[in-house]
Design a protein around this motif. Structure first.
Motif, PDB file in Angstrom:
ATOM      1  N   ILE A 125       0.877  -1.176   0.000  1.00  0.00           N
ATOM      2  CA  ILE A 125       0.000   0.000   0.000  1.00  0.00           C
ATOM      3  C   ILE A 125       0.914   1.226   0.000  1.00  0.00           C
ATOM      4  CG2 ILE A 125      -1.842   1.256   1.205  1.00  0.00           C
ATOM      5  CD1 ILE A 125      -2.842  -1.473   0.417  1.00  0.00           C
ATOM      6  N   ASP A 126       0.947   1.911  -1.130  1.00  0.00           N
ATOM      7  CA  ASP A 126       1.755   3.138  -1.230  1.00  0.00           C
ATOM      8  C   ASP A 126       1.346   3.867  -2.510  1.00  0.00           C
ATOM      9  OD1 ASP A 126       3.563   5.144  -0.711  1.00  0.00           O
ATOM     10  OD2 ASP A 126       5.249   3.786  -0.396  1.00  0.00           O
ATOM     11  N   GLY A 148       4.662   1.362   4.077  1.00  0.00           N
ATOM     12  CA  GLY A 148       6.002   1.914   4.214  1.00  0.00           C
ATOM     13  C   GLY A 148       6.013   2.935   5.334  1.00  0.00           C
ATOM     14  N   ILE A 168      -4.241   4.926  -2.476  1.00  0.00           N
ATOM     15  CA  ILE A 168      -5.485   5.653  -2.212  1.00  0.00           C
ATOM     16  C   ILE A 168      -5.374   6.924  -3.050  1.00  0.00           C
ATOM     17  CG2 ILE A 168      -6.816   6.856  -0.428  1.00  0.00           C
ATOM     18  CD1 ILE A 168      -4.983   4.882   1.509  1.00  0.00           C
ATOM     19  N   GLN A 170      -5.386  10.447  -4.460  1.00  0.00           N
ATOM     20  CA  GLN A 170      -5.352  11.775  -3.836  1.00  0.00           C
ATOM     21  C   GLN A 170      -5.591  12.843  -4.905  1.00  0.00           C
ATOM     22  OE1 GLN A 170      -1.887  10.667  -0.559  1.00  0.00           O
ATOM     23  NE2 GLN A 170      -1.536  12.327  -1.985  1.00  0.00           N
ATOM     24  N   SER A 176       1.781  12.473  -0.390  1.00  0.00           N
ATOM     25  CA  SER A 176       1.241  11.293   0.308  1.00  0.00           C
ATOM     26  C   SER A 176       0.581  11.744   1.590  1.00  0.00           C
ATOM     27  CB  SER A 176       2.375  10.321   0.646  1.00  0.00           C
ATOM     28  OG  SER A 176       3.259  10.943   1.566  1.00  0.00           O
ATOM     29  N   MET A 177      -0.201  10.841   2.188  1.00  0.00           N
ATOM     30  CA  MET A 177      -0.783  11.147   3.490  1.00  0.00           C
ATOM     31  C   MET A 177       0.011  10.421   4.567  1.00  0.00           C
ATOM     32  SD  MET A 177      -4.379   9.062   3.185  1.00  0.00           S
ATOM     33  CE  MET A 177      -4.836   9.657   1.563  1.00  0.00           C
TER      34      MET A 177
HETATM   35  C1  LIG Z   1       4.240   9.387   4.120  1.00  0.00           C
HETATM   36  S1  LIG Z   1       4.166   8.011   3.055  1.00  0.00           S
HETATM   37  C2  LIG Z   1       5.756   8.106   2.301  1.00  0.00           C
HETATM   38  C3  LIG Z   1       6.137   7.977   0.957  1.00  0.00           C
HETATM   39  C4  LIG Z   1       5.507   8.385  -0.338  1.00  0.00           C
HETATM   40  N1  LIG Z   1       5.713   7.327  -1.327  1.00  0.00           N
HETATM   41  C5  LIG Z   1       6.046   9.718  -0.868  1.00  0.00           C
HETATM   42  O1  LIG Z   1       6.578   9.719  -1.981  1.00  0.00           O
HETATM   43  O2  LIG Z   1       5.914  10.735  -0.200  1.00  0.00           O
HETATM   44  C6  LIG Z   1       4.305   6.683   4.194  1.00  0.00           C
HETATM   45  C7  LIG Z   1       3.436   5.502   3.931  1.00  0.00           C
HETATM   46  O3  LIG Z   1       2.078   5.860   4.069  1.00  0.00           O
HETATM   47  C8  LIG Z   1       1.277   5.104   3.170  1.00  0.00           C
HETATM   48  N2  LIG Z   1       0.588   6.048   2.265  1.00  0.00           N
HETATM   49  C9  LIG Z   1       0.595   7.376   2.352  1.00  0.00           C
HETATM   50  N3  LIG Z   1      -0.199   7.925   1.430  1.00  0.00           N
HETATM   51  C10 LIG Z   1      -0.740   6.902   0.725  1.00  0.00           C
HETATM   52  C11 LIG Z   1      -1.676   6.826  -0.365  1.00  0.00           C
HETATM   53  N4  LIG Z   1      -2.226   7.904  -0.912  1.00  0.00           N
HETATM   54  N5  LIG Z   1      -1.993   5.602  -0.808  1.00  0.00           N
HETATM   55  C12 LIG Z   1      -1.484   4.478  -0.252  1.00  0.00           C
HETATM   56  N6  LIG Z   1      -0.593   4.509   0.790  1.00  0.00           N
HETATM   57  C13 LIG Z   1      -0.240   5.695   1.257  1.00  0.00           C
HETATM   58  C14 LIG Z   1       2.226   4.170   2.439  1.00  0.00           C
HETATM   59  O4  LIG Z   1       2.249   2.909   3.075  1.00  0.00           O
HETATM   60  C15 LIG Z   1       3.564   4.893   2.573  1.00  0.00           C
HETATM   61  O5  LIG Z   1       4.642   4.004   2.458  1.00  0.00           O
END
Ligand SMILES: C[S@@+](CC[C@H](N)C(=O)[O-])C[C@H]1O[C@@H](n2cnc3c(N)ncnc32)[C@H](O)[C@@H]1O
Length: 201
Positions: A125-126, A148, A168, A170, A176-177
């Motif tokens: 999930i990312d 992650g 998810i 956005q 990211s969230m």
């Molecule tokens: C803050 S995010 C970090 C990384 C992100 N790939 C970035 O480029 O900023 C930390 C984790 O939150 C989850 N996450 C945050 N936003 C997400 C999204 N829109 N869809 C799926 N997972 C998300 C994922 O598991 C991700 O590894």
């Protein structure tokens, strides 16, 4: 809400804890578990745990892990898997980890070995290049959702280990969230697809 000492005579029930009956129960548990011994609560939860597992990479003491554990408890998932450092910040868990099965894997290959031996697919999930929308994706009933951490997100090793990476969708400016928020949404999506299970009001 907390409850005070239980009026006497106390019910004759081995699940009840005489200490709690005597002094009251200040724990954050649903009403049906008031005054129950912790072991009795875990045993009862074990009877209805969902076949969903949740795993999170922990290479930098991610502060989101506590919140993920708490949500995992709210949905009564099978177990939470911590991959990497053994120590994690328990603050956000609000002691829910005491009612959960929390399993430590020192590295990704250890998680993959466990998943292979159980026949459980790992679903990443990312939000990243190549990820596909969680909305519309069909989540296996028996699976482990792998998250992650803040900053790097899923490691390259994790992306290689999973069958697919789901995001998810956005629409704002942030890349990211928060991982705890994303985990709550993904777990909710799983229960939406597979049924809520017995409700604990
Ligand atoms: C803050 S995010 C970090 C990384 C992100 N790939 C970035 O480029 O900023 C930390 C984790 O939150 C989850 N996450 C945050 N936003 C997400 C999204 N829109 N869809 C799926 N997972 C998300 C994922 O598991 C991700 O590894």
């Amino acid at each position: 809400m907390t409850v005070g000492p239980h009026p006497e005579p106390w019910p004759d029930d081995p699940r009840l804890d005489p200490e709690l009956l005597e002094h009251g129960d200040t724990r954050n548990v649903v009403d049906r578990y008031r005054y129950w011994r912790r072991e009795a609560i875990v045993e009862d939860l074990d009877r209805t745990r969902r076949p969903l597992h949740v795993a999170i990479e922990n290479w930098q003491h991610d502060f989101n892990i506590g919140s993920i554990v708490r949500t995992a408890n709210a949905f009564n998932v099978a177990a939470v898997h911590i991959v990497g450092r053994r120590r994690w910040n328990r603050r956000g868990a609000m002691v829910t980890d005491r009612y959960m099965h929390v399993v430590h894997h020192p590295d990704l290959p250890a998680l993959v070995d466990w998943a292979d031996s159980e026949g459980i697919p790992l679903v990443g999930i990312d939000i990243m290049d190549g990820s596909v929308p969680l909305e519309g994706a069909s989540l296996p009933s028996r699976c482990a959702l792998l998250f992650g951490q803040e900053g790097p997100g899923l490691s390259d090793e994790a992306v290689e280990a999973v069958s697919t990476v789901l995001h998810i969708t956005q629409s704002g400016s942030t890349r990211s969230m928060n991982a705890g928020a994303a985990a709550a949404i993904a777990m909710y999506e799983w229960v939406r697809q597979h049924g809520m299970g017995p409700e604990h009001p």
